[in-house]
Design an enzyme around this catalytic site. Sequence first.
Site, PDB file in Angstrom:
ATOM      1  N   THR A 133       0.825  -1.217   0.000  1.00 23.82           N
ATOM      2  CA  THR A 133       0.000   0.000   0.000  1.00 23.82           C
ATOM      3  C   THR A 133       0.854   1.259   0.000  1.00 23.82           C
ATOM      4  OG1 THR A 133      -1.535   1.253   1.381  1.00 23.82           O
ATOM      5  CG2 THR A 133      -0.110  -0.281   2.526  1.00 23.82           C
ATOM      6  N   ASP A 134       0.262   2.358  -0.449  1.00 22.58           N
ATOM      7  CA  ASP A 134       0.974   3.639  -0.382  1.00 22.58           C
ATOM      8  C   ASP A 134       1.094   4.148   1.059  1.00 22.58           C
ATOM      9  OD1 ASP A 134      -1.691   4.373   0.053  1.00 22.58           O
ATOM     10  OD2 ASP A 134      -1.773   5.865  -1.551  1.00 22.58           O
ATOM     11  N   GLU A 135       0.309   3.564   1.983  1.00 20.76           N
ATOM     12  CA  GLU A 135       0.315   4.069   3.360  1.00 20.76           C
ATOM     13  C   GLU A 135       1.660   3.847   4.058  1.00 20.76           C
ATOM     14  OE1 GLU A 135      -3.099   3.479   5.768  1.00 20.76           O
ATOM     15  OE2 GLU A 135      -4.470   3.594   4.075  1.00 20.76           O
ATOM     16  N   TYR A 159      -1.854  -0.596  11.007  1.00 15.36           N
ATOM     17  CA  TYR A 159      -1.999  -1.236   9.695  1.00 15.36           C
ATOM     18  C   TYR A 159      -0.791  -0.929   8.807  1.00 15.36           C
ATOM     19  CZ  TYR A 159      -3.322  -1.578   4.775  1.00 15.36           C
ATOM     20  OH  TYR A 159      -3.319  -1.849   3.429  1.00 15.36           O
ATOM     21  N   LYS A 163       2.164  -3.419   7.298  1.00 18.12           N
ATOM     22  CA  LYS A 163       2.424  -3.604   5.862  1.00 18.12           C
ATOM     23  C   LYS A 163       3.876  -3.223   5.551  1.00 18.12           C
ATOM     24  CE  LYS A 163      -0.074  -4.578   2.910  1.00 18.12           C
ATOM     25  NZ  LYS A 163      -0.492  -5.890   2.325  1.00 18.12           N
TER      26      LYS A 163
HETATM   27  P1  NAD Z   1      -9.899  -7.050   2.231  1.00 17.77           P
HETATM   28  O1  NAD Z   1      -9.869  -6.795   3.695  1.00 17.77           O
HETATM   29  O2  NAD Z   1     -11.124  -6.710   1.464  1.00 17.77           O
HETATM   30  O3  NAD Z   1      -9.608  -8.596   1.951  1.00 17.77           O
HETATM   31  C1  NAD Z   1      -8.601  -9.295   2.618  1.00 17.77           C
HETATM   32  C2  NAD Z   1      -8.807 -10.785   2.371  1.00 17.77           C
HETATM   33  O4  NAD Z   1      -7.732 -11.484   3.015  1.00 17.77           O
HETATM   34  C3  NAD Z   1     -10.115 -11.340   2.927  1.00 17.77           C
HETATM   35  O5  NAD Z   1     -10.743 -12.179   1.986  1.00 17.77           O
HETATM   36  C4  NAD Z   1      -9.692 -12.132   4.152  1.00 17.77           C
HETATM   37  O6  NAD Z   1     -10.527 -13.232   4.434  1.00 17.77           O
HETATM   38  C5  NAD Z   1      -8.293 -12.584   3.742  1.00 17.77           C
HETATM   39  N1  NAD Z   1      -7.445 -12.847   4.898  1.00 17.77           N
HETATM   40  C6  NAD Z   1      -7.255 -12.057   5.977  1.00 17.77           C
HETATM   41  N2  NAD Z   1      -6.443 -12.668   6.869  1.00 17.77           N
HETATM   42  C7  NAD Z   1      -6.101 -13.854   6.318  1.00 17.77           C
HETATM   43  C8  NAD Z   1      -5.283 -14.934   6.735  1.00 17.77           C
HETATM   44  N3  NAD Z   1      -4.658 -14.903   7.927  1.00 17.77           N
HETATM   45  N4  NAD Z   1      -5.125 -15.990   5.918  1.00 17.77           N
HETATM   46  C9  NAD Z   1      -5.756 -16.032   4.722  1.00 17.77           C
HETATM   47  N5  NAD Z   1      -6.571 -15.053   4.278  1.00 17.77           N
HETATM   48  C10 NAD Z   1      -6.734 -13.979   5.075  1.00 17.77           C
HETATM   49  O7  NAD Z   1      -8.621  -6.303   1.653  1.00 17.77           O
HETATM   50  P2  NAD Z   1      -8.411  -5.592   0.236  1.00 17.77           P
HETATM   51  O8  NAD Z   1      -8.877  -4.200   0.339  1.00 17.77           O
HETATM   52  O9  NAD Z   1      -8.917  -6.473  -0.819  1.00 17.77           O
HETATM   53  O10 NAD Z   1      -6.810  -5.554   0.192  1.00 17.77           O
HETATM   54  C11 NAD Z   1      -6.075  -6.623  -0.365  1.00 17.77           C
HETATM   55  C12 NAD Z   1      -4.599  -6.290  -0.307  1.00 17.77           C
HETATM   56  O11 NAD Z   1      -4.325  -5.109  -1.031  1.00 17.77           O
HETATM   57  C13 NAD Z   1      -4.081  -6.056   1.109  1.00 17.77           C
HETATM   58  O12 NAD Z   1      -2.794  -6.620   1.198  1.00 17.77           O
HETATM   59  C14 NAD Z   1      -4.001  -4.542   1.217  1.00 17.77           C
HETATM   60  O13 NAD Z   1      -3.002  -4.146   2.127  1.00 17.77           O
HETATM   61  C15 NAD Z   1      -3.660  -4.169  -0.198  1.00 17.77           C
HETATM   62  N6  NAD Z   1      -4.097  -2.835  -0.636  1.00 17.77           N
HETATM   63  C16 NAD Z   1      -5.414  -2.470  -0.484  1.00 17.77           C
HETATM   64  C17 NAD Z   1      -5.821  -1.232  -0.965  1.00 17.77           C
HETATM   65  C18 NAD Z   1      -7.258  -0.782  -0.851  1.00 17.77           C
HETATM   66  O14 NAD Z   1      -7.564   0.373  -1.141  1.00 17.77           O
HETATM   67  N7  NAD Z   1      -8.192  -1.639  -0.454  1.00 17.77           N
HETATM   68  C19 NAD Z   1      -4.890  -0.361  -1.563  1.00 17.77           C
HETATM   69  C20 NAD Z   1      -3.562  -0.778  -1.667  1.00 17.77           C
HETATM   70  C21 NAD Z   1      -3.183  -2.019  -1.218  1.00 17.77           C
HETATM   71  O1  DAU Z   2      -4.129   4.006   0.556  1.00 25.87           O
HETATM   72  C1  DAU Z   2      -4.374   2.640   0.447  1.00 25.87           C
HETATM   73  C2  DAU Z   2      -5.203   2.178   1.614  1.00 25.87           C
HETATM   74  O2  DAU Z   2      -6.520   2.674   1.422  1.00 25.87           O
HETATM   75  C3  DAU Z   2      -5.222   0.671   1.773  1.00 25.87           C
HETATM   76  O3  DAU Z   2      -3.924   0.217   2.052  1.00 25.87           O
HETATM   77  C4  DAU Z   2      -6.169   0.264   2.910  1.00 25.87           C
HETATM   78  O4  DAU Z   2      -6.257  -1.151   2.990  1.00 25.87           O
HETATM   79  C5  DAU Z   2      -7.538   0.840   2.625  1.00 25.87           C
HETATM   80  O5  DAU Z   2      -8.416   0.550   3.696  1.00 25.87           O
HETATM   81  C6  DAU Z   2      -7.451   2.348   2.415  1.00 25.87           C
HETATM   82  O6  DAU Z   2      -7.127   3.019   3.652  1.00 25.87           O
HETATM   83  P1  DAU Z   2      -7.862   4.380   4.093  1.00 25.87           P
HETATM   84  O7  DAU Z   2      -7.762   4.518   5.556  1.00 25.87           O
HETATM   85  O8  DAU Z   2      -7.417   5.522   3.260  1.00 25.87           O
HETATM   86  O9  DAU Z   2      -9.378   3.996   3.632  1.00 25.87           O
HETATM   87  P2  DAU Z   2     -10.795   4.217   4.341  1.00 25.87           P
HETATM   88  O10 DAU Z   2     -11.830   3.855   3.327  1.00 25.87           O
HETATM   89  O11 DAU Z   2     -10.877   3.587   5.681  1.00 25.87           O
HETATM   90  O12 DAU Z   2     -10.833   5.791   4.548  1.00 25.87           O
HETATM   91  C7  DAU Z   2     -10.671   6.691   3.448  1.00 25.87           C
HETATM   92  C8  DAU Z   2     -10.704   8.104   4.008  1.00 25.87           C
HETATM   93  O13 DAU Z   2     -12.039   8.387   4.458  1.00 25.87           O
HETATM   94  C9  DAU Z   2      -9.820   8.306   5.202  1.00 25.87           C
HETATM   95  O14 DAU Z   2      -9.279   9.617   5.161  1.00 25.87           O
HETATM   96  C10 DAU Z   2     -10.757   8.171   6.403  1.00 25.87           C
HETATM   97  C11 DAU Z   2     -12.069   8.692   5.866  1.00 25.87           C
HETATM   98  N1  DAU Z   2     -13.297   8.070   6.393  1.00 25.87           N
HETATM   99  C12 DAU Z   2     -13.385   6.695   6.418  1.00 25.87           C
HETATM  100  C13 DAU Z   2     -14.524   6.060   6.852  1.00 25.87           C
HETATM  101  C14 DAU Z   2     -14.603   4.557   6.907  1.00 25.87           C
HETATM  102  C15 DAU Z   2     -14.365   8.852   6.807  1.00 25.87           C
HETATM  103  O15 DAU Z   2     -14.296  10.084   6.756  1.00 25.87           O
HETATM  104  N2  DAU Z   2     -15.502   8.226   7.232  1.00 25.87           N
HETATM  105  C16 DAU Z   2     -15.627   6.852   7.297  1.00 25.87           C
HETATM  106  O16 DAU Z   2     -16.700   6.346   7.732  1.00 25.87           O
END
Ligand code: NAD
Ligand code: DAU
Length: 351
Positions: A133-135, A159, A163
């Site tokens: 992730t970019d975080e 988190y 990562k």
């Molecule tokens: P998500 O939470 O929707 O899905 C995660 C999945 O991993 C789920 O299906 C869960 O059951 C599985 N999982 C969790 N723990 C596990 C374990 N111990 N063993 C096997 N499976 C397990 O997450 P996502 O948003 O789809 O993110 C997927 C990946 O991409 C993550 O590594 C996250 O850090 C990365 N990522 C997410 C975003 C985003 O915006 N969502 C952005 C950049 C990177």
């Molecule tokens: O940048 C990549 C990341 O983006 C991934 O690595 C993470 O897995 C993914 O969850 C996401 O993280 P964020 O914290 O940016 O996403 P989230 O959707 O939780 O929140 C987006 C923004 O919105 C953040 O600034 C917090 C704000 N927010 C979030 C929720 C859930 C609100 O204002 N209200 C809300 O109810």
Amino acid sequence: MKILITGTAGFIGSNLLRVILKDTPHSVVSVDALTYAGNRASIADLMDHPRHRFVHADICDAARMRALFEKEQPDAVMHLAAESHVDRSIDGPGAFVQTNIVGTFNLLQAARAVYESYEGAQKEGFRFLHVSTDEVFGSLGMGDPGFTETTPYNPHSPYSASKAASDHLVRAWADTFELPVLLTNCSNNYGPYQFPEKLIPVVILKCLRGEPIPVYGKGENVRDWLYVDDHARALLCVLEKGQKGQSYNIGGNNERSNIEWVRSICALLDELAPAQNGSHADKISFVTDRPGHDLRYAIDASKIRRELGWQPSENADSGLRKTVSWYLENRPWWENILSGDYRLERIGVGR
Ligand code: NAD
Ligand code: DAU
């Protein structure tokens, strides 16, 4: 290729699996523990696909991972399984340390064991793609340039720290054990099948239920949004064309403040599913901010564009319209999550 993908019942994993089975000849062994974030319904249409096998397993189970890799002998790994929600990492960081750090360690060891046993073309072609992730790069000021692949790591939440730790492990396994790794660091994704704890589905579902829409702080925080299929195609592109040992930043060049993005969703829903009275935006409610809330993320994706020729297909308008329409057309998917019924589907899960 036979690709072993972790996290396929989650948001990005399920969309990635669908893209791979539709657009490539690759076969997939998918691994997911079906935590609260994993949902069989997200891949129900793919369960019987002839090039897909689903394995219900936990990446924290080292022996199970080792046996699975030995049995399947994958040509590549795409590692997405993770605890992914920042707010949950603040409430309970332990699971993040276990899955994101220890789980990644287990996969690296299992991959290393099979890689060392491979010969010839299979060894030459093997890749371990770690999806990050970019975080991990921390938070930008409003005028700062976007994160590049050489931006120093500076994570702030449990988190992002977990990562970042997993990224360091992956690089160490490359440097020490010569495991052929690839890393990606992507910005915020949005699209179908996103669990309704993240901003976009929270806002859509609050609007549809006529409930207050929680915006943290003043809604000034900025994220760089990418449609999930564009991320999936970027991951495939890195797997197939990326240089061993390299990392690639992935982003849509689509920065939005939270309040701006929330207002866009409300306006779209005013058109597609009007509120009974007034605008959906009337329900916006500013709530207590997230502790340690990163102000801004922005990705400089010039490396993957220049070196691998990837670019996103969706813009903010097209991606958001597709996403909102998907939630309108797939009520049973999210209603089962909100009611908790989706977790009952775990009972009787096959292997
Ligand atoms: P998500 O939470 O929707 O899905 C995660 C999945 O991993 C789920 O299906 C869960 O059951 C599985 N999982 C969790 N723990 C596990 C374990 N111990 N063993 C096997 N499976 C397990 O997450 P996502 O948003 O789809 O993110 C997927 C990946 O991409 C993550 O590594 C996250 O850090 C990365 N990522 C997410 C975003 C985003 O915006 N969502 C952005 C950049 C990177
Ligand atoms: O940048 C990549 C990341 O983006 C991934 O690595 C993470 O897995 C993914 O969850 C996401 O993280 P964020 O914290 O940016 O996403 P989230 O959707 O939780 O929140 C987006 C923004 O919105 C953040 O600034 C917090 C704000 N927010 C979030 C929720 C859930 C609100 O204002 N209200 C809300 O109810």
